[in-house]
Structure formats: C-alpha cells, structure tokens
Design a protein around this motif. Structure first.
Motif, PDB file in Angstrom:
ATOM      1  N   HIS A   1      -1.715  10.101  -1.037  1.00  0.00           N
ATOM      2  CA  HIS A   1      -1.489  11.538   0.414  1.00  0.00           C
ATOM      3  C   HIS A   1      -1.133  10.637   1.737  1.00  0.00           C
ATOM      4  N   LEU A   2      -1.339   9.451   0.869  1.00  0.00           N
ATOM      5  CA  LEU A   2      -1.057   8.574   2.655  1.00  0.00           C
ATOM      6  C   LEU A   2       0.862   7.813   2.363  1.00  0.00           C
ATOM      7  N   LEU A   3       1.069   7.665   1.161  1.00  0.00           N
ATOM      8  CA  LEU A   3       2.334   7.573   0.399  1.00  0.00           C
ATOM      9  C   LEU A   3       3.286   8.931   1.602  1.00  0.00           C
ATOM     10  N   SER A   4       2.936   9.890   1.226  1.00  0.00           N
ATOM     11  CA  SER A   4       3.520  11.822   1.349  1.00  0.00           C
ATOM     12  C   SER A   4       3.346  12.055   2.707  1.00  0.00           C
ATOM     13  N   LYS A   5       2.146  11.315   3.702  1.00  0.00           N
ATOM     14  CA  LYS A   5       2.168  11.883   4.739  1.00  0.00           C
ATOM     15  C   LYS A   5       2.506  10.627   5.856  1.00  0.00           C
ATOM     16  N   ARG A   6       3.095   9.341   5.322  1.00  0.00           N
ATOM     17  CA  ARG A   6       3.122   8.651   5.943  1.00  0.00           C
ATOM     18  C   ARG A   6       2.483   8.135   7.932  1.00  0.00           C
ATOM     19  N   PRO A   7       1.433   8.398   7.785  1.00  0.00           N
ATOM     20  CA  PRO A   7       0.757   8.211   8.975  1.00  0.00           C
ATOM     21  C   PRO A   7       1.414   6.947   9.896  1.00  0.00           C
ATOM     22  N   SER A   8       1.158   6.850  11.511  1.00  0.00           N
ATOM     23  CA  SER A   8       1.773   5.623  11.795  1.00  0.00           C
ATOM     24  C   SER A   8       0.407   4.621  13.495  1.00  0.00           C
ATOM     25  N   LEU A   9       0.878   3.905  13.133  1.00  0.00           N
ATOM     26  CA  LEU A   9       0.214   3.459  14.237  1.00  0.00           C
ATOM     27  C   LEU A   9       1.059   2.582  15.075  1.00  0.00           C
ATOM     28  N   GLU A  10       2.425   3.107  15.139  1.00  0.00           N
ATOM     29  CA  GLU A  10       3.287   2.350  16.574  1.00  0.00           C
ATOM     30  C   GLU A  10       2.743   3.186  17.441  1.00  0.00           C
ATOM     31  N   ALA A  11       2.930   2.260  18.617  1.00  0.00           N
ATOM     32  CA  ALA A  11       2.900   3.055  20.368  1.00  0.00           C
ATOM     33  C   ALA A  11       2.695   3.911  20.308  1.00  0.00           C
ATOM     34  N   ARG A  12       4.089   4.318  20.397  1.00  0.00           N
ATOM     35  CA  ARG A  12       4.574   6.230  20.043  1.00  0.00           C
ATOM     36  C   ARG A  12       3.282   6.815  19.875  1.00  0.00           C
ATOM     37  N   ASP A  13       2.926   7.404  19.024  1.00  0.00           N
ATOM     38  CA  ASP A  13       2.054   7.704  17.832  1.00  0.00           C
ATOM     39  C   ASP A  13       0.776   7.663  18.518  1.00  0.00           C
ATOM     40  N   LEU A  14      -0.059   6.722  18.959  1.00  0.00           N
ATOM     41  CA  LEU A  14      -0.958   6.583  19.609  1.00  0.00           C
ATOM     42  C   LEU A  14      -1.278   6.701  21.075  1.00  0.00           C
ATOM     43  N   ASP A  15      -2.336   7.510  21.060  1.00  0.00           N
ATOM     44  CA  ASP A  15      -2.594   7.381  23.130  1.00  0.00           C
ATOM     45  C   ASP A  15      -4.502   7.016  23.142  1.00  0.00           C
TER      46      ASP A  15
ATOM     47  N   ASP B   1       9.981   0.564   2.223  1.00  0.00           N
ATOM     48  CA  ASP B   1       9.249   0.279   3.904  1.00  0.00           C
ATOM     49  C   ASP B   1       8.137   0.889   4.316  1.00  0.00           C
ATOM     50  N   TYR B   2       7.743   1.925   3.840  1.00  0.00           N
ATOM     51  CA  TYR B   2       6.883   2.631   5.230  1.00  0.00           C
ATOM     52  C   TYR B   2       5.572   1.109   4.454  1.00  0.00           C
ATOM     53  N   ILE B   3       5.550   1.390   3.191  1.00  0.00           N
ATOM     54  CA  ILE B   3       4.531  -0.031   3.404  1.00  0.00           C
ATOM     55  C   ILE B   3       4.456  -0.829   4.190  1.00  0.00           C
ATOM     56  N   ALA B   4       5.290  -1.668   4.373  1.00  0.00           N
ATOM     57  CA  ALA B   4       5.839  -2.718   4.863  1.00  0.00           C
ATOM     58  C   ALA B   4       5.475  -2.304   6.260  1.00  0.00           C
ATOM     59  N   LYS B   5       6.194  -1.435   6.711  1.00  0.00           N
ATOM     60  CA  LYS B   5       5.674  -0.719   8.418  1.00  0.00           C
ATOM     61  C   LYS B   5       4.067  -1.336   8.517  1.00  0.00           C
ATOM     62  N   ARG B   6       3.719  -0.026   7.505  1.00  0.00           N
ATOM     63  CA  ARG B   6       2.491   0.144   7.471  1.00  0.00           C
ATOM     64  C   ARG B   6       1.189  -1.192   7.512  1.00  0.00           C
ATOM     65  N   TYR B   7       1.733  -2.331   6.961  1.00  0.00           N
ATOM     66  CA  TYR B   7       0.869  -4.290   6.727  1.00  0.00           C
ATOM     67  C   TYR B   7       1.271  -4.470   8.346  1.00  0.00           C
ATOM     68  N   ARG B   8       2.485  -4.057   9.106  1.00  0.00           N
ATOM     69  CA  ARG B   8       2.499  -5.168  10.129  1.00  0.00           C
ATOM     70  C   ARG B   8       1.541  -4.181  11.123  1.00  0.00           C
ATOM     71  N   GLU B   9       1.705  -2.725  11.467  1.00  0.00           N
ATOM     72  CA  GLU B   9       1.025  -1.900  12.478  1.00  0.00           C
ATOM     73  C   GLU B   9      -0.322  -2.107  12.157  1.00  0.00           C
ATOM     74  N   THR B  10      -0.693  -3.093  10.625  1.00  0.00           N
ATOM     75  CA  THR B  10      -2.109  -2.876  11.263  1.00  0.00           C
ATOM     76  C   THR B  10      -2.539  -3.878  11.309  1.00  0.00           C
ATOM     77  N   HIS B  11      -1.770  -5.158  11.472  1.00  0.00           N
ATOM     78  CA  HIS B  11      -1.840  -6.172  11.957  1.00  0.00           C
ATOM     79  C   HIS B  11      -2.852  -6.636  13.108  1.00  0.00           C
ATOM     80  N   ASP B  12      -3.312  -5.536  13.877  1.00  0.00           N
ATOM     81  CA  ASP B  12      -4.540  -5.502  15.182  1.00  0.00           C
ATOM     82  C   ASP B  12      -5.529  -5.290  14.917  1.00  0.00           C
ATOM     83  N   LEU B  13      -5.398  -4.085  14.381  1.00  0.00           N
ATOM     84  CA  LEU B  13      -6.607  -3.152  13.670  1.00  0.00           C
ATOM     85  C   LEU B  13      -7.073  -4.074  13.094  1.00  0.00           C
ATOM     86  N   LEU B  14      -6.826  -5.567  12.057  1.00  0.00           N
ATOM     87  CA  LEU B  14      -7.290  -6.380  11.052  1.00  0.00           C
ATOM     88  C   LEU B  14      -8.000  -7.099  11.934  1.00  0.00           C
ATOM     89  N   HIS B  15      -7.695  -7.477  13.302  1.00  0.00           N
ATOM     90  CA  HIS B  15      -8.580  -8.805  13.691  1.00  0.00           C
ATOM     91  C   HIS B  15      -9.807  -7.967  13.892  1.00  0.00           C
TER      92      HIS B  15
END
Length: 235
Positions: free
Chosen positions: A71-85, A124-138
């Motif tokens: 489901h995650l690969l299908s929907k490709r949720p984003s944690l980028e700045a423009r998708d966060l409030d 491409d999506y998984i590489a992006k997802r890995y990078r954008e989860t970096h701050d959450l992992l901290h």
C-alpha cells in the motif's frame, strides 16, 4: 549550498561501467559537497547509482511482502516540507510523535527535507523515503544531532537496511573523528557507541515501510518501542 570550489563538478558524474573504486571515489566526493543540499536530485541519484541501487531493489522486495508495504509503494506518502503542516503537528499534545517532530525542527533550527527529484519508479521513491525519514529516526531512536549522534544514526540505518551510503558515512565520519580528536569522546567509547547503534539497527524491525503519517497522535515512546530494539547504551 554551493559546491566545494576545490572539487570539479565534472568529477561527480558517474561514467558507464564504472569500477568499484570509481564509484567509491565519486560517492565520497558527493558527500563532501552535499551537506545542506541533500535534496539535490542529481547528487542523490548519482550516489544511489554509485552504491545502493541493488540495495534499494532488495528492500522493495522485502516491503512488497506485507500488505502495508504494498500500500505504501502504491500511495507513495510523502514527508517532504510541502506535505507537512508543522504548525498543526505542533498543536498536538506534548509527547506525541507529531508534536515532537515539529519541535525537532524548531529546536534544531532546520527545515524538513525537500527535493525536486522526479519519481520514475519504486526505487526512486524508496530512496527518497529513506532520506526524508532521517529526521524522524533521530526522534524515535534518541540519537542526537551532534556529529557522533549523526554517525550513530547512520550505523543504525546500516544495520537495519544495509544502505552502503550509510556505511560510507560511518567510515568517513570515523576517520574524521580519529583525525580531529576534538569530539571529547574517548576513542574506545566512540567505537562502542557506533557498534551498539549498528547492532540495534540489526535487531530492529524494518522502518522503511512504516506509515509515520498514521501515527502523529501516538506517543513517541510507543512508536519507538514498536520500531526500535532497546538501546544498549541505556541498559
């Protein structure tokens, strides 16, 4: 961030059929210029091509084994700045993942990950997802944002995912620690912390298929307990 003037941008281009030595050399040079510009799609794709395409391909196969992963690969949720409030997240109760995530950026005076990378495939999506989860992992691992904390987090990611870029950062960071000797941490203690982080990552469930977006109202402690094995340094 401007590229290091001592590094010719032409040397950051990966040639066809490059040897392992060439891939490592280019990846190392990119690490020297990418800080502060991690969302740069050219640098990001090049370093992935140098080291991690087959790693991400293997991770995709693992993620596809679960319904949530598919489901995650299908929907490709984003944690980028423009998708966060962040303002809305910070209004959540103290101690929740969303509140802690928003305060993390404020306290560290940084902004969420952004990139102009075009997602052409799951890799491409998984590489992006890995990078954008970096701050959450901290936040969920408890590793700091100082130099050693950053290396601990990379060691954790190496243990959990097998990302070779993380291994290169750990090796590069360790070399700098030995060279500079300015961290204030005894060398043997530093190595224990990095090794403990790696072992913890190995012992933890895969984090890359976790829907953080569904858990903003959950306590950080609950998310941490679900995703992270106990921290050896705290035992």
């Amino acid at each position: 961030m401007q590229a290091n003037p001592a590094i010719d941008p032409k040397t950051l281009i990966l040639p066809e059929n490059a040897s392992l030595f060439t891939r490592l050399r280019i990846a190392t040079r990119i690490l020297m210029v990418i800080k502060g510009n991690e969302g740069n799609p050219v640098y990001g794709q090049t370093i992935n091509a140098c080291l991690d395409y087959n790693v991400y391909a293997s991770l995709i196969q693992r993620i596809q084994r679960s319904e949530d992963g598919r489901h995650l690969l299908s929907k490709r949720p984003s944690l980028e700045a423009r998708d966060l409030d962040l303002a809305a997240l910070e209004r959540l109760p103290e101690g929740t993942l969303g509140h802690g995530f928003a305060r993390y950026f404020r306290d560290n005076k940084i902004s969420p990950f952004e990139t102009t990378l075009e997602l052409k495939n799951d890799l491409d999506y998984i590489a992006k997802r890995y990078r954008e989860t970096h701050d959450l992992l901290h936040l969920v691992t408890g590793y700091g944002t100082d130099v050693i904390g950053e290396i601990e987090l990379q060691a954790y990611a190496l243990g959990n995912l097998g990302i070779r870029t993380a291994m290169l950062i750990v090796l590069y960071g360790t070399f700098q620690q030995i060279k500079d000797r300015q961290s204030g941490v005894v060398h043997s203690e530093y190595m224990k912390r990095i090794w403990a982080a790696y072992r913890r990552g190995r012992a933890s469930p895969l984090f890359l298929d976790f829907w953080f977006e569904h858990h903003w109202e959950s306590p950080v402690s609950k998310v941490s307990a679900r995703l992270c094995a106990p921290n050896e340094r705290m035992n």
